[in-house]
Motif scaffolding. Sequence first.
Motif, PDB file in Angstrom:
ATOM      1  N   GLU A  53      -9.581 -31.373   2.333  1.00 50.46           N
ATOM      2  CA  GLU A  53      -8.495 -31.291   3.404  1.00 50.46           C
ATOM      3  C   GLU A  53      -8.506 -29.866   3.974  1.00 50.46           C
ATOM      4  O   GLU A  53      -7.405 -29.294   4.537  1.00 50.46           O
ATOM      5  CB  GLU A  53      -7.044 -31.567   2.543  1.00 50.46           C
TER       6      GLU A  53
ATOM      7  N   HIS B 158       0.012 -23.205  12.088  1.00 53.17           N
ATOM      8  CA  HIS B 158       1.366 -23.348  12.428  1.00 53.17           C
ATOM      9  C   HIS B 158       2.549 -22.288  11.860  1.00 53.17           C
ATOM     10  O   HIS B 158       3.088 -21.826  12.368  1.00 53.17           O
ATOM     11  CB  HIS B 158       1.675 -24.787  11.703  1.00 53.17           C
ATOM     12  N   LEU B 159       1.936 -22.053  10.484  1.00 54.86           N
ATOM     13  CA  LEU B 159       2.657 -20.770   9.896  1.00 54.86           C
ATOM     14  C   LEU B 159       2.460 -19.630  10.529  1.00 54.86           C
ATOM     15  O   LEU B 159       3.551 -18.719  10.692  1.00 54.86           O
ATOM     16  CB  LEU B 159       2.081 -20.494   8.507  1.00 54.86           C
TER      17      LEU B 159
ATOM     18  N   ARG C 242       2.412 -21.336   0.477  1.00 55.09           N
ATOM     19  CA  ARG C 242       3.309 -22.588   0.871  1.00 55.09           C
ATOM     20  C   ARG C 242       3.021 -23.993   0.546  1.00 55.09           C
ATOM     21  O   ARG C 242       3.405 -24.939   0.632  1.00 55.09           O
ATOM     22  CB  ARG C 242       3.812 -22.401   2.501  1.00 55.09           C
ATOM     23  N   ARG C 243       1.693 -23.929   0.577  1.00 54.39           N
ATOM     24  CA  ARG C 243       0.820 -25.176   0.241  1.00 54.39           C
ATOM     25  C   ARG C 243      -0.427 -24.936  -0.469  1.00 54.39           C
ATOM     26  O   ARG C 243      -1.082 -24.015  -0.405  1.00 54.39           O
ATOM     27  CB  ARG C 243       0.330 -25.854   1.725  1.00 54.39           C
TER      28      ARG C 243
ATOM     29  N   LEU D  95      -6.752 -29.892   7.398  1.00 52.35           N
ATOM     30  CA  LEU D  95      -5.189 -29.798   7.233  1.00 52.35           C
ATOM     31  C   LEU D  95      -4.763 -28.445   6.854  1.00 52.35           C
ATOM     32  O   LEU D  95      -3.862 -28.024   7.278  1.00 52.35           O
ATOM     33  CB  LEU D  95      -5.021 -30.860   6.259  1.00 52.35           C
ATOM     34  N   ALA D  96      -5.616 -27.896   5.971  1.00 54.60           N
ATOM     35  CA  ALA D  96      -5.285 -26.362   5.783  1.00 54.60           C
ATOM     36  C   ALA D  96      -5.129 -25.509   6.747  1.00 54.60           C
ATOM     37  O   ALA D  96      -4.504 -24.530   7.046  1.00 54.60           O
ATOM     38  CB  ALA D  96      -6.063 -25.999   4.458  1.00 54.60           C
TER      39      ALA D  96
ATOM     40  N   ASP E  16      -4.830 -26.408   9.926  1.00 59.33           N
ATOM     41  CA  ASP E  16      -3.833 -26.510  10.809  1.00 59.33           C
ATOM     42  C   ASP E  16      -2.576 -26.056  10.386  1.00 59.33           C
ATOM     43  O   ASP E  16      -1.975 -25.543  11.279  1.00 59.33           O
ATOM     44  CB  ASP E  16      -3.811 -27.890  11.355  1.00 59.33           C
ATOM     45  N   TYR E  17      -2.319 -26.182   9.282  1.00 57.99           N
ATOM     46  CA  TYR E  17      -0.788 -25.893   8.711  1.00 57.99           C
ATOM     47  C   TYR E  17      -1.074 -24.228   8.732  1.00 57.99           C
ATOM     48  O   TYR E  17       0.336 -23.779   8.911  1.00 57.99           O
ATOM     49  CB  TYR E  17      -0.790 -26.268   7.207  1.00 57.99           C
TER      50      TYR E  17
ATOM     51  N   PHE F 138      -4.122 -27.269  -0.757  1.00 56.24           N
ATOM     52  CA  PHE F 138      -4.786 -28.385  -0.157  1.00 56.24           C
ATOM     53  C   PHE F 138      -6.248 -28.478  -1.103  1.00 56.24           C
ATOM     54  O   PHE F 138      -6.861 -27.585  -1.700  1.00 56.24           O
ATOM     55  CB  PHE F 138      -5.307 -28.090   1.464  1.00 56.24           C
TER      56      PHE F 138
ATOM     57  N   ALA G  21       5.293 -27.023  -2.076  1.00 55.81           N
ATOM     58  CA  ALA G  21       5.785 -27.468  -0.910  1.00 55.81           C
ATOM     59  C   ALA G  21       7.336 -27.359  -0.776  1.00 55.81           C
ATOM     60  O   ALA G  21       7.849 -26.933   0.134  1.00 55.81           O
ATOM     61  CB  ALA G  21       5.325 -28.869  -0.394  1.00 55.81           C
TER      62      ALA G  21
ATOM     63  N   ASP H 129       2.191 -17.592   3.576  1.00 57.24           N
ATOM     64  CA  ASP H 129       2.888 -17.467   4.997  1.00 57.24           C
ATOM     65  C   ASP H 129       2.942 -15.870   5.071  1.00 57.24           C
ATOM     66  O   ASP H 129       2.436 -14.980   4.293  1.00 57.24           O
ATOM     67  CB  ASP H 129       4.305 -17.927   5.011  1.00 57.24           C
TER      68      ASP H 129
END
Length: 223
Positions: free
Chosen positions: A206, A216-217, A199-200, A209-210, A212-213, A202, A40, A193
């Motif tokens: 999650e 976002h990217l 970038r992350r 969350l993965a 949604d993130y 999970f 992160a 990305d």
Amino acid sequence: MLRTAALSLLLLLGGWAAASWLTYDFQAWTDEGARRLQVALHPVALSEPLLAQDSQGRSLALSALLGAPGHGPAPGSHAAAATIVDFFYTHCETLCLSLGSSMQQLQAALRADQQAGRDSGLRLLSISLDGARDDPAALQRYARQQRADAGFWQFVRLPQAEQQQRLLQQLGVVVVPDGRGDFEHNAALLVFDGAGRMRRVFDLAEQQLALDYARHLARQPRP
């Protein structure tokens, strides 16, 4: 007595400082937690060209699948604005079942986005941990079993064992042969990305969350 108290205080401060350093200011208490925090803070870019092979037998740069600048998309696909990646092998009957289920649900969400006119360019990529045995025919069978839509979800292997090992090491994916032809490995969703950088990381729990993130990217301009 004062000397003893001072020494105890120094030891306490030293222990606190060591714990703070080892846990990134107490944010991570396990190796995996430290790895995820490190990703992160410092996104991981592929350090060398890696050649993948898809379920159709086509050879292409892994960076192209991840949408890295300077690389065209894989044949028959569109450049990914962000990618959710998992690692699996086709004859796995443990963690990979959960991974497959998560990726199926993610594919359903992406299809729903597209049908609603909100296609973000987010895509899914499953990379085999067993490049020696998971040839294109095996990947194709597995893709059919998973009801994968190639427009959203692709399957690849790295035929060269040395490249596969370097990729796993670079991304922090732990794979241990169990001596019976299977592997013990960590299960996670890795989000890249549009520049091809991880970038992350999970947990399977999650999944939302993965997603949604990654959405976002996908909305962000490429660096």
